[in-house]
Each structure stands twice: as C-alpha cells, then as structure tokens.
Design a protein around this motif. Sequence first.
Motif, short mmCIF file in Angstrom:
data_model
loop_
_atom_site.label_atom_id
_atom_site.label_comp_id
_atom_site.label_asym_id
_atom_site.label_seq_id
_atom_site.Cartn_x
_atom_site.Cartn_y
_atom_site.Cartn_z
N UNK A 349 1.13 -1.20 0.07
CA UNK A 349 0.08 0.13 -0.44
C UNK A 349 0.39 0.86 0.32
N UNK A 350 1.52 1.83 0.76
CA UNK A 350 2.69 2.43 0.98
C UNK A 350 3.09 2.38 -0.12
N UNK A 351 3.96 0.96 -0.65
CA UNK A 351 4.58 1.81 -1.87
C UNK A 351 3.65 2.27 -3.13
N UNK A 352 3.01 1.43 -3.53
CA UNK A 352 1.44 2.17 -4.38
C UNK A 352 0.91 3.35 -3.90
N UNK A 353 1.28 4.01 -3.02
CA UNK A 353 0.46 5.41 -2.77
C UNK A 353 2.07 6.29 -3.17
N UNK A 354 3.42 6.10 -2.97
CA UNK A 354 4.03 6.57 -3.40
C UNK A 354 3.88 6.40 -5.19
N UNK A 355 4.31 5.23 -5.87
CA UNK A 355 4.62 5.44 -7.27
C UNK A 355 2.85 6.05 -7.92
N UNK A 356 1.36 6.27 -7.43
CA UNK A 356 0.90 7.02 -7.81
C UNK A 356 1.05 8.36 -7.79
N UNK A 357 1.26 8.63 -6.45
CA UNK A 357 1.95 9.78 -6.55
C UNK A 357 2.65 10.79 -7.14
N UNK A 358 3.71 9.66 -7.57
CA UNK A 358 4.98 9.96 -8.15
C UNK A 358 4.95 10.37 -9.50
N UNK A 359 4.17 9.43 -10.24
CA UNK A 359 3.31 8.99 -11.11
C UNK A 359 2.55 10.94 -11.97
N UNK A 360 1.95 10.62 -10.69
CA UNK A 360 0.74 12.44 -11.58
C UNK A 360 1.36 13.25 -11.22
N UNK A 361 2.73 13.53 -9.89
CA UNK A 361 3.87 14.74 -10.72
C UNK A 361 4.81 14.91 -11.33
N UNK A 362 5.11 13.18 -12.74
CA UNK A 362 5.21 14.04 -13.63
C UNK A 362 4.88 13.41 -14.67
N UNK A 363 4.24 13.09 -14.68
CA UNK A 363 3.74 12.52 -15.96
C UNK A 363 1.89 12.81 -15.95
N UNK A 364 1.17 13.99 -15.35
CA UNK A 364 0.07 14.23 -15.05
C UNK A 364 -0.20 14.66 -16.35
N UNK A 365 0.03 15.92 -16.28
CA UNK A 365 -0.04 16.85 -17.24
C UNK A 365 0.43 16.14 -19.08
N UNK A 366 1.36 15.48 -18.83
CA UNK A 366 1.70 13.88 -19.92
C UNK A 366 0.00 13.21 -19.99
N UNK A 367 -0.05 12.94 -19.45
CA UNK A 367 -1.76 11.87 -19.58
C UNK A 367 -2.65 12.79 -20.31
N UNK A 368 -2.99 14.12 -19.42
CA UNK A 368 -3.85 15.06 -19.43
C UNK A 368 -3.95 15.05 -21.27
N UNK A 369 -2.34 15.43 -21.36
CA UNK A 369 -2.80 15.66 -23.41
C UNK A 369 -2.96 14.55 -23.68
N UNK A 370 -2.23 13.46 -23.03
CA UNK A 370 -2.43 12.19 -24.20
C UNK A 370 -4.18 11.70 -23.76
N UNK A 371 -5.04 12.33 -23.32
CA UNK A 371 -6.69 11.80 -23.41
C UNK A 371 -6.94 13.07 -23.99
N UNK A 372 -6.45 14.63 -23.77
CA UNK A 372 -7.31 15.30 -24.78
C UNK A 372 -6.93 14.84 -26.15
N UNK A 373 -6.26 14.55 -26.46
CA UNK A 373 -5.22 14.35 -28.12
C UNK A 373 -6.23 13.54 -28.27
N UNK A 374 -6.39 12.21 -28.27
CA UNK A 374 -6.61 11.38 -28.26
C UNK A 374 -8.41 11.27 -28.44
N UNK A 375 -8.79 11.83 -27.87
CA UNK A 375 -9.95 12.13 -27.79
C UNK A 375 -10.61 13.15 -29.30
#
Length: 419
Positions: A349-375
């Motif tokens: 659980x601790x690793x999952x929380x840290x991993x998800x928070x780290x991914x959101x910090x590093x790649x949140x904007x990229x994921x948002x852009x990916x969703x927008x461009x895909x749609x």
Amino acid sequence: MTNSSLSRFNPAQPGAQGMKVVATGLLVVMAVVFGVTRYFEPQYPWLAYVKSFAEAAMVGGLADWFAVTALFRHPLGLPIPHTAIIPRNKDRIGEALARFLQENFLIPTVVARRMRNIDVAGAVGTFLQTPNQDEQSRIRSGASRLIADMFESLDDERLGGIVKGAIASRLRRTEISPLLGHALASAINEDRHVPMLEAGIRWTARALDANEPLIREMVHKKANWVLKLAGLDEKLADAIIDGLRKLTVEMSTDPAHPVRIKVEEALAQLANDLQTKLETRERVENIKEQLLDNKSVSLWLDTLWQKGREAIIKAARNPDAVMAGKLGEILKSMGATLETDPRIRKAINQFTRRAVVGLSASYGSSIVKLVSETVRSWDAQTVTNRLEAAVGRDLQYIRINGTIVGGLVGLVLHLLDTL
C-alpha cells in the motif's frame, strides 16, 4: 480510438434500441388517440379529456424527442442552430474530460489524500482469493473490457513513451546498490544463495568439458620447446583439466570446501560493500546509468512494453483463462498472502501510494494531454453513435416520461379550463 474498438464497447445498445421503439410507439399511439377522439368528440363530449391528454402528450413527446435528438445530430437532418451538440463539441468534451482528470485525480496532493485510506493490497488479495463470486465476476468482466478497450484505443507510442519514461526515471532516482546488497545479504542469511552457487559450480564443470580442446591448445602454446619435445605438455594439460574437474566435484559435494567457503565469504563481503562502501555504490550507479543510456536497453524496454501491453489485453479479454491452471493457483496463493500478512499489505500500500503520487507529479500533464488528443482524434460520428447507445436507454425514458407528463399536464389544464 479505432472504430473497431469503439464498436466492441457497446453493452447498452440492444436495450437502447428497444426503448427507442417503445418511446416512438407511445408517441404514435398518442397521435392515433388524438385523431380518433377528435373525430368522435361531437358524439361523445367526455372524449375531450382524452383528446386533451393525447394532444399534450404529443407535444411533450415531440419536444423531448427534439431535445434528445439534438444532443447527437440535427433533427430531421435540418441544420437547426444549437443541435448536434456532441459532434460539434467533441474536442471541447475531450478537453473538459482532461481538465476533470487533472483537477480531481492527477494533482499530487489530491492523489495522496484519496490514496490515504485505500487498501489496495487487501482489495487485490480478496479479489484473487474469490474470483468466481457473481458480483466480482461481473465487476471483473466489466473492468476487463474497459481495460482492454483503453489499452487498444490510447495512442500506443505516446502511452508507451510515458510508461518507459516513468520506468527509466524511477530507476535513475533509485539507488539500487543498497537494494542489491540487502537482497544478497538476506539470501546468504537464509541460505537461498546455495542453489545459485551450486548451479554456478555445475555450469563451471560443463564449461570445462566443453572447452577442453581450447585448454589443451593454450597449454601447448604456452609450453616451451623442452616440454613439447618430451611430450610433457600433454601430461601438463591432463593434470590441469583433471585438477579442475576434481575441484568442481569436491566443491559440489562438500559444503565446507575451502574454495567454496572463500566464494561465500566474497559474496558476503560484496553484500556489505554494496550497502556501506561508497566506492562500490558509485561504481554500481555508474554501471546503471550506462545501461539506461544504452540503446539496447531502450530497445529491450520497447519490447518489454509491447509484450506487457499484449499480455494485458489478452488477459483482459479472457480473465477466466488467467485464473485457471497453475497461474490461477499462484494468483490465489498471492491473494491469501496479501490478506493474511499485514507487513506485506502495508509495504505494498505504501509503495502503491508513493508510486501513484510520483506518477501524477511527473506525468499528470502528459496523461491529460494524451487523453485530450486521443479524444480529438476520434471519429465524431462513431463516438456519437457509441455515446448514444451507452446512455440511450435513459434518454428514451426521458421521451416516455415527457409524453406521459405532458399528457397529464394537458389533462389538468383542460380540467381547470372546464371548471
């Protein structure tokens, strides 16, 4: 999203079509009732109430038909302003969805707060332990279809780049030397290194047998002319090979063999150096950086991503097959461990929380852009048809309700007018 993948994600279409027939049929019935009552009203004055109901019901039904149709297309094909709302605003919908994801799911503080009370390990353990419960089977089936459609529809190159970048970035930030040292020390303390050591001894013996001609040739080249003249080079080669064979046999059968003990001491020293010696740690980090910069490793990550993506899609398309056989037994055993071992649950659980928070910090904007461009890249007509099918059943209920409520309002108004 491709048209084929969109067409598969269409669980509500039969129900939507059936309700569309019911709503349209009700509107036709109201029109027939209105015509009949209007014709016979002079003979039967009480039919005025039925006519008022049918007349208002037609108005309500037609108004709601127009409203529902205007969401997805131009009613009757006429370019009426503010109709075909979803096709005209597909790109805005994609951007709004991307902003919603960013503001509600991909901000690190929000992610950390949402993940704080989520027992990921416990949920996974329960799911793996009881994969055949009806409710969980339905959840698994629906989630599996959604996962497969997502992985097939999202931009593979962009998504793969995000995943590979995340892996490489995490590896660069993680100092692996202490992890390797701790793992090696734990293996030595629990004698888990013994099978690997014995496998190394067996490999050495096989390598010795396979390379015997090479050893003999090397001894022959290194021997001086006196040894060659006396034929002693062959005896020397025999003695070396026999001695090495004897050494490997003794090391494999005697756990207290001096050479074997020396190897184990060297491994223990390496485990300690990996954790405490700065020079060793820096050397390992340099090797790690060189490997990550190597093009072969990048190609390996590409292959790993493609195989992983294909495996996820295959498993998502047939989740029951994944839970069958030896793999299913392993997954159930993992589920039991996750449910019963609090330390492992806490660590995961601790690793999952840290991993998800780290991914959101590093790649949140990229994921948002990916969703927008895909749609934005989706075909408007296909998306419209799929969305209409997904929510069409409820929309047809709106038409039915509009017809009935409109008729009741007309009846009430006629009653008030009569009074």
